[in-house]
Design a protein around this motif. Structure first.
Motif, PDB file in Angstrom:
ATOM      1  N   ILE A 144      45.032  35.511  44.873  1.00 53.48           N
ATOM      2  CA  ILE A 144      44.918  35.266  46.357  1.00 53.48           C
ATOM      3  C   ILE A 144      45.731  36.072  47.411  1.00 53.48           C
ATOM      4  CG2 ILE A 144      44.238  33.451  48.218  1.00 53.48           C
ATOM      5  CD1 ILE A 144      42.049  33.930  46.119  1.00 53.48           C
ATOM      6  N   GLY A 145      47.011  35.755  47.239  1.00 52.49           N
ATOM      7  CA  GLY A 145      48.001  36.364  47.774  1.00 52.49           C
ATOM      8  C   GLY A 145      48.180  37.759  47.888  1.00 52.49           C
ATOM      9  N   LEU A 179      45.417  39.828  47.427  1.00 57.63           N
ATOM     10  CA  LEU A 179      44.243  40.287  48.113  1.00 57.63           C
ATOM     11  C   LEU A 179      44.525  40.158  49.656  1.00 57.63           C
ATOM     12  CD1 LEU A 179      41.516  38.688  45.982  1.00 57.63           C
ATOM     13  CD2 LEU A 179      41.932  40.889  46.209  1.00 57.63           C
ATOM     14  N   ALA A 180      45.282  38.785  49.951  1.00 57.07           N
ATOM     15  CA  ALA A 180      45.544  38.808  51.329  1.00 57.07           C
ATOM     16  C   ALA A 180      46.660  39.946  51.976  1.00 57.07           C
ATOM     17  CB  ALA A 180      46.140  37.481  51.600  1.00 57.07           C
ATOM     18  N   LEU A 181      47.592  40.246  51.155  1.00 57.34           N
ATOM     19  CA  LEU A 181      48.293  41.282  51.197  1.00 57.34           C
ATOM     20  C   LEU A 181      47.666  42.544  51.581  1.00 57.34           C
ATOM     21  CD1 LEU A 181      51.294  42.457  51.590  1.00 57.34           C
ATOM     22  CD2 LEU A 181      51.311  42.651  49.148  1.00 57.34           C
ATOM     23  N   ALA A 182      46.702  43.093  50.709  1.00 54.72           N
ATOM     24  CA  ALA A 182      46.110  44.145  51.097  1.00 54.72           C
ATOM     25  C   ALA A 182      45.339  44.237  52.212  1.00 54.72           C
ATOM     26  CB  ALA A 182      45.106  44.319  49.643  1.00 54.72           C
ATOM     27  N   ALA A 183      44.783  42.912  52.731  1.00 58.02           N
ATOM     28  CA  ALA A 183      43.822  43.027  53.669  1.00 58.02           C
ATOM     29  C   ALA A 183      44.735  43.081  55.125  1.00 58.02           C
ATOM     30  CB  ALA A 183      43.091  41.787  53.728  1.00 58.02           C
ATOM     31  N   GLY A 184      45.912  42.297  54.819  1.00 56.60           N
ATOM     32  CA  GLY A 184      46.756  42.198  55.960  1.00 56.60           C
ATOM     33  C   GLY A 184      47.395  43.406  56.294  1.00 56.60           C
ATOM     34  N   ARG A 185      47.833  44.210  55.406  1.00 55.10           N
ATOM     35  CA  ARG A 185      48.572  45.763  55.487  1.00 55.10           C
ATOM     36  C   ARG A 185      47.312  46.565  56.164  1.00 55.10           C
ATOM     37  NH1 ARG A 185      52.560  47.966  51.234  1.00 55.10           N
ATOM     38  NH2 ARG A 185      52.674  49.444  52.875  1.00 55.10           N
ATOM     39  N   ALA A 186      46.085  46.473  55.695  1.00 51.56           N
ATOM     40  CA  ALA A 186      45.282  47.232  56.257  1.00 51.56           C
ATOM     41  C   ALA A 186      44.920  47.080  57.647  1.00 51.56           C
ATOM     42  CB  ALA A 186      43.949  47.106  55.609  1.00 51.56           C
ATOM     43  N   GLY A 236      35.405  39.645  49.801  1.00 54.40           N
ATOM     44  CA  GLY A 236      34.431  39.460  48.826  1.00 54.40           C
ATOM     45  C   GLY A 236      35.155  39.222  47.234  1.00 54.40           C
ATOM     46  N   CYS A 237      36.265  40.057  46.904  1.00 54.40           N
ATOM     47  CA  CYS A 237      36.899  39.815  45.636  1.00 54.40           C
ATOM     48  C   CYS A 237      37.228  38.574  45.604  1.00 54.40           C
ATOM     49  CB  CYS A 237      37.644  40.982  45.806  1.00 54.40           C
ATOM     50  SG  CYS A 237      38.632  41.093  44.087  1.00 54.40           S
ATOM     51  N   GLY A 238      37.883  38.043  46.636  1.00 50.44           N
ATOM     52  CA  GLY A 238      38.467  36.523  46.414  1.00 50.44           C
ATOM     53  C   GLY A 238      37.404  35.652  46.365  1.00 50.44           C
ATOM     54  N   LEU A 239      36.329  35.762  46.943  1.00 50.23           N
ATOM     55  CA  LEU A 239      35.114  34.829  46.777  1.00 50.23           C
ATOM     56  C   LEU A 239      34.592  34.812  45.176  1.00 50.23           C
ATOM     57  CD1 LEU A 239      33.276  35.186  50.138  1.00 50.23           C
ATOM     58  CD2 LEU A 239      34.756  33.106  49.170  1.00 50.23           C
ATOM     59  N   VAL A 240      34.508  35.985  44.781  1.00 51.68           N
ATOM     60  CA  VAL A 240      33.959  36.492  43.396  1.00 51.68           C
ATOM     61  C   VAL A 240      34.925  35.695  42.460  1.00 51.68           C
ATOM     62  CG1 VAL A 240      33.622  37.888  41.583  1.00 51.68           C
ATOM     63  CG2 VAL A 240      32.553  38.054  43.891  1.00 51.68           C
ATOM     64  N   TYR A 241      35.995  35.842  42.857  1.00 54.18           N
ATOM     65  CA  TYR A 241      37.271  35.278  42.009  1.00 54.18           C
ATOM     66  C   TYR A 241      37.223  33.732  41.885  1.00 54.18           C
ATOM     67  CZ  TYR A 241      41.825  34.108  39.946  1.00 54.18           C
ATOM     68  OH  TYR A 241      42.824  33.551  39.069  1.00 54.18           O
ATOM     69  N   ALA A 242      37.293  33.388  43.061  1.00 50.40           N
ATOM     70  CA  ALA A 242      37.352  31.713  43.231  1.00 50.40           C
ATOM     71  C   ALA A 242      36.104  31.114  42.702  1.00 50.40           C
ATOM     72  CB  ALA A 242      37.251  31.489  45.023  1.00 50.40           C
ATOM     73  N   ALA A 243      34.820  31.917  42.557  1.00 43.47           N
ATOM     74  CA  ALA A 243      33.900  31.380  41.902  1.00 43.47           C
ATOM     75  C   ALA A 243      34.143  30.821  40.483  1.00 43.47           C
ATOM     76  CB  ALA A 243      32.379  32.096  41.857  1.00 43.47           C
ATOM     77  N   VAL A 284      46.389  48.130  43.998  1.00 45.72           N
ATOM     78  CA  VAL A 284      46.920  48.324  42.695  1.00 45.72           C
ATOM     79  C   VAL A 284      47.681  47.100  42.179  1.00 45.72           C
ATOM     80  CG1 VAL A 284      49.127  49.536  43.495  1.00 45.72           C
ATOM     81  CG2 VAL A 284      48.271  49.930  41.106  1.00 45.72           C
ATOM     82  N   TRP A 285      48.307  46.512  42.909  1.00 46.62           N
ATOM     83  CA  TRP A 285      48.946  45.263  42.644  1.00 46.62           C
ATOM     84  C   TRP A 285      48.442  43.997  42.069  1.00 46.62           C
ATOM     85  CZ3 TRP A 285      53.797  46.884  42.359  1.00 46.62           C
ATOM     86  CH2 TRP A 285      53.987  47.804  43.159  1.00 46.62           C
ATOM     87  N   VAL A 286      46.874  44.038  42.217  1.00 49.00           N
ATOM     88  CA  VAL A 286      46.037  42.831  41.821  1.00 49.00           C
ATOM     89  C   VAL A 286      45.875  43.055  40.326  1.00 49.00           C
ATOM     90  CG1 VAL A 286      44.006  42.003  42.034  1.00 49.00           C
ATOM     91  CG2 VAL A 286      45.024  42.748  44.178  1.00 49.00           C
ATOM     92  N   ALA A 287      46.194  44.479  39.811  1.00 45.50           N
ATOM     93  CA  ALA A 287      45.905  44.616  38.531  1.00 45.50           C
ATOM     94  C   ALA A 287      46.808  43.919  37.723  1.00 45.50           C
ATOM     95  CB  ALA A 287      46.274  46.122  37.894  1.00 45.50           C
TER      96      ALA A 287
END
Length: 406
Positions: free
Chosen positions: A24-25, A27-34, A51-58, A94-97
């Motif tokens: 989650i962190g 993903l938030a970093l990628a969104a925040g930097r954008a 969307g990626c975070g929601l799919v992951y949280a499911a 790339v860091w989410v990998a």
């Protein structure tokens, strides 16, 4: 998160929460930097991250994903597709990998997990290179090194978990074995004590009650014609009851038989012969051979009980007129021989022990002799009397080394 994965413990739950927070962190970093960098399509990047975070949280909240490996693989594929979309939009994805490596290795079989990690690393390197519009070996170091670290950590943890489970199984097996051993020892102790009490009861109370019964029958037969003889038999029966009451109290308390207190084994046997002769129509004579040596209490009790049981059998069954009890000290052995001139019997045709008819005496005598490393032999034939011989070593087995009587 599936049936093949290790069961969660407090430690693994904490690691799982750390992994969730890391995803989650990032993903938030990628969104925040954008948003902060004012990149083109920032809104799309934020939407893709969400969307990626929601799919992951499911995944963690769906029971099917936790129980089924196939459902977990489909969930991982959905997360991977969302991540690829985000990676196409932002190089920060790339860091989410790195957390994806751990999920793939944890949820998928070993070969499939390794293949998924390799594909994810390649996609991360390719995506980052596409955003930079160039490729250099340095771009591959980060994702490849992260993949190698993830593989080493997860496989190492799995190896430790398997070893821990193996040890846990061994400990449970050891605990169960110890419990079984304790139960077996308890059962053996109960049986040993039951056997001890059975021998003591047979050689004291049973013999005494039988003697009382014979004396009372004799008194009943003598009563009409010879009241004085009947009174004598009744008095002897009363004395036998007193003696056996004392015996019962002593063996329940585990003490030395009263007939051995303040005297030697030879004296106790001589007194036994005198008492038997006085109470029953049997001339019991005692003989001593060899030089007496100190014996352990266990030896003296065993030999006295054997003599009591043997003479009791002679009185009840042999119809003998004489019985000779011989105690002999034979160097490193002590011997007890009981010889009577009764009707004898066939030792090979002895009736089976029966609660009503008895028949436990010979087995009890043998058990006493064997417990001290000795032997007991019986020789008899119809019309030729009976010879019973007990041989005990003066040095009993190591586990049965009680103190010798002075």
């Amino acid at each position: 998160m599936n049936t093949a994965a290790p069961a969660l413990t407090p430690t693994t739950r904490a690691l799982a929460w750390c992994l969730h927070l890391l995803v989650i962190g990032l993903l938030a970093l990628a969104a925040g930097r954008a948003v902060t960098d004012g990149r083109p399509h920032a809104g799309v990047i934020v939407a893709a991250s969400a969307g990626c975070g929601l799919v992951y949280a499911a995944g963690p909240v769906l029971p099917r994903v936790r129980r089924s490996r196939r459902a977990a693989a489909l969930w991982l594929a959905a997360v991977g597709v969302c991540w690829l979309v985000l990676l196409a939009l932002s190089p920060d994805a790339v860091w989410v990998a790195f957390p994806l490596y751990f999920l793939q290795l944890h949820l998928l079989p070993r070969r499939a997990g390794l293949a998924a990690v390799t594909a994810t690393a390649v996609a991360a390197i390719a995506g980052f290179a596409a955003h930079q519009h160039s490729f250099s070996p340095a771009m591959a170091i980060g994702p490849a090194l992260g993949a190698a670290v993830a593989v080493a950590v997860v496989w190492g943890y799995q190896a430790l978990y398997r070893e821990s489970e193996h040890r846990r199984g061994l400990i449970e097996e050891l605990t169960a074995t110890r419990a079984d051993l304790a139960a077996a020892q308890h059962t053996a102790g109960v049986l040993a004590e039951r056997d001890r009490l059975a021998r003591e009861i047979h050689d004291t109370l049973a013999q005494g009650l039988s003697s009382i019964q014979l004396l009372l029958r004799a008194a009943e037969r003598a009563l009409p014609q010879a009241p004085q003889s009947a009174a004598r038999y009744v008095d002897q029966a009363r004395q036998a009851a007193v003696d056996n009451l004392a015996e019962a109290r002593r063996f329940v308390a585990g003490l030395t038989p009263p007939t051995l207190e303040g005297t030697t084994l030879a004296g106790a046997l001589e007194r036994l012969c005198t008492t038997t002769s006085a109470r029953h129509p049997l001339a019991a004579r005692f003989h001593l051979t060899g030089d007496p040596v100190p014996l352990t209490v266990a030896h003296e009790v065993a030999l006295l009980r054997i003599a009591q049981s043997a003479l009791g059998n002679t009185v009840r069954h042999a119809e003998a007129t004489t019985a000779d009890v011989t105690l002999g000290y034979l160097g490193d052995h002590v011997a007890l021989d009981i010889v009577d001139d009764g009707r004898g019997f066939d030792p090979g045709r002895l009736p089976a022990p029966d609660p009503e008819a008895g028949g436990f005496g010979l087995a009890a005598m043998r058990a006493r002799a064997h417990a001290l490393g000795g032997t007991l032999t019986l020789t008899s034939a119809p019309g030729r009397g009976t010879v019973l011989a007990a041989r005990l070593p003066l040095t009993p087995p190591a586990q049965l080394q009680p103190e010798a009587r002075p």
